[in-house]
Design a protein around this motif. Structure first.
Motif, mmCIF file in Angstrom:
data_model
loop_
_atom_site.group_PDB
_atom_site.id
_atom_site.type_symbol
_atom_site.label_atom_id
_atom_site.label_comp_id
_atom_site.label_asym_id
_atom_site.label_seq_id
_atom_site.Cartn_x
_atom_site.Cartn_y
_atom_site.Cartn_z
ATOM 1 N N ALA A 1 -4.321 2.654 10.551
ATOM 2 C CA ALA A 1 -3.181 2.150 9.648
ATOM 3 C C ALA A 1 -3.189 3.457 8.629
ATOM 4 O O ALA A 1 -3.347 3.299 7.173
ATOM 5 N N ALA B 1 -9.023 -4.190 4.338
ATOM 6 C CA ALA B 1 -8.149 -3.941 4.912
ATOM 7 C C ALA B 1 -8.439 -4.702 6.689
ATOM 8 O O ALA B 1 -7.821 -5.642 6.654
ATOM 9 N N VAL C 1 -0.730 -2.017 6.759
ATOM 10 C CA VAL C 1 -2.164 -2.955 7.586
ATOM 11 C C VAL C 1 -1.697 -4.958 7.803
ATOM 12 O O VAL C 1 -2.235 -5.170 8.382
ATOM 13 N N THR D 1 1.113 -1.303 -0.249
ATOM 14 C CA THR D 1 0.013 -0.208 0.234
ATOM 15 C C THR D 1 1.044 0.953 0.272
ATOM 16 O O THR D 1 0.750 1.868 -0.930
ATOM 17 N N VAL E 1 -7.429 4.757 5.713
ATOM 18 C CA VAL E 1 -7.494 3.521 4.835
ATOM 19 C C VAL E 1 -9.179 3.265 3.445
ATOM 20 O O VAL E 1 -9.494 3.907 3.513
ATOM 21 N N GLN F 1 -7.401 -8.653 5.796
ATOM 22 C CA GLN F 1 -6.057 -8.487 6.170
ATOM 23 C C GLN F 1 -5.924 -8.438 7.930
ATOM 24 O O GLN F 1 -5.219 -9.410 8.460
#
Length: 357
Positions: free
Chosen positions: A241, A250, A316, A132, A244, A253
């Motif tokens: 994080a 996310a 994340v 990311t 987002v 994850q």
């Protein structure tokens, strides 16, 4: 990696808010140290609640690098070429989202080609919680270059002297005087009519910063003091994080990481005999949490804006692994008064610890 490190400065942190939200959601102060709550069944079973805080990183500073290429097609759609590999993390989706945001088009107009070393650009790899932050910034840079080329050609088509005030939105280039031109027209015109050329750009990104995501993890357990069996009842992670990009991917994850972390702390152990041979080489003896054994999992995001990240994002991927073991140890201690110092917290280990062995 055999290189000198780089000084890091924390520019965004939601840790305090993560702790506050988690304490409230878990009703921490009503449970922790509460002997009435601890007595799960009035017998050998005792409840406990624990927590831990953690930070991780977003790629390896001064080492991780990614590149991206974006090509405009004649129907106004875009090909996004990336070396970043989607391992089930959703990176193809979020990188396409970033490109779409810059180019003013819906996600479906971004066609992703990833991980083919014959024609996609270089990427260090899907590791170190870097995609990311590192690959995302490369995509954003490439998209900004393509957006500027689109504006330049739109200005030519509209007879404007500069690109000042031009905005990409809803598959169009909008001019300050109220006129507009569709991206499809810009694409066709650039290829076949005026100043014929391909609208395309590549960009790379490497960062000397690795902004840490922060998190607070909370675990509730029931400990059977007669057998040493620990049952994990509930797991909550509150995580910063950054901004987002896609809450659904996310969350996935984080939930996947929590499942791995619970198994790591609670039951997954490779056992070797005196000759160094693995004894439990099959699933079953090596116990991995099954879907029907999972505790209640909850994920809450505390959003911050990381100034060095694409659209304010940080990583994340790996931080969910970091705090479950100490949080579970804290919960067992709350339930029994005994600190566990060796993983995993198997019934035998807990039973021996309860008896001072």
């Amino acid at each position: 990696e055999g290189r000198e490190g780089f000084e890091q400065v924390i520019r965004s942190s939601g840790l305090e808010e993560c702790v506050r939200v988690g304490l409230e959601a878990m009703q921490w102060y009503e449970k922790h140290g509460n002997e009435t709550w601890r007595r799960a069944d009035g017998g050998a079973q005792r409840r406990g609640i624990g927590m831990a805080v953690m930070l991780h990183g977003s790629g390896i500073a001064g080492l991780d690098m990614a590149a991206a290429t974006i090509k405009m097609n004649d129907d106004g759609s875009f090909n996004l070429l990336i070396g970043a590999t989607d391992l089930g993390t959703g990176s193809d989706t979020i990188l396409a989202q970033m490109a779409a945001e810059v180019l003013g088009v819906p996600l479906g107009d971004i066609i992703v080609y990833s991980s083919d070393t014959d024609f996609t650009p270089f990427d260090k790899g899907a590791y170190a919680s870097s995609t990311t932050y590192i690959s995302g910034t490369a995509v954003r840079k490439a998209a900004l270059k393509v957006a500027e080329q689109i504006k330049e050609h739109a200005a030519l088509c509209l007879g404007l002297k500069s690109t000042e005030g031009l905005v990409l939105r809803d598959r169009q280039v909008l001019a300050p005087d109220g006129r507009s031109i569709t991206l499809e027209v810009v694409a066709l015109n650039s290829l076949h009519v005026l100043n014929q050329h391909q609208i395309i750009a590549s960009a790379s990104h490497m960062s000397y910063e690795s902004p840490p995501p922060f998190g607070a993890q909370f675990v509730e357990v029931i400990v059977d003091t007669e057998t040493g069996q620990v049952t994990v009842e509930r797991v909550l992670m509150v995580v910063d994080a950054g901004r987002v990009i896609n809450p659904i991917t996310a969350s996935g994850q984080v939930e996947g990481g929590l499942q791995q972390a619970v198994g790591f702390a609670h039951c997954e152990e490779m056992v070797y005999d005196e000759k160094g041979r693995l004894v439990n080489s099959r699933f079953g003896p090596y116990h991995v949490y099954k879907a029907n054994e999972m505790p209640r999992l909850e994920v809450v995001f505390v959003q911050t804006d990381e100034p060095s990240g694409p659209f304010g994002a940080k990583s994340v991927a790996e931080i969910p692994m970091d705090g479950i073991a100490p949080a579970m140890a804290d919960a067992i201690h709350d339930a029994t008064g005994v600190w566990m110092r060796e993983l995993p917290f198997t019934p035998e280990r807990v039973w021996r610890a309860l008896r001072g062995r």
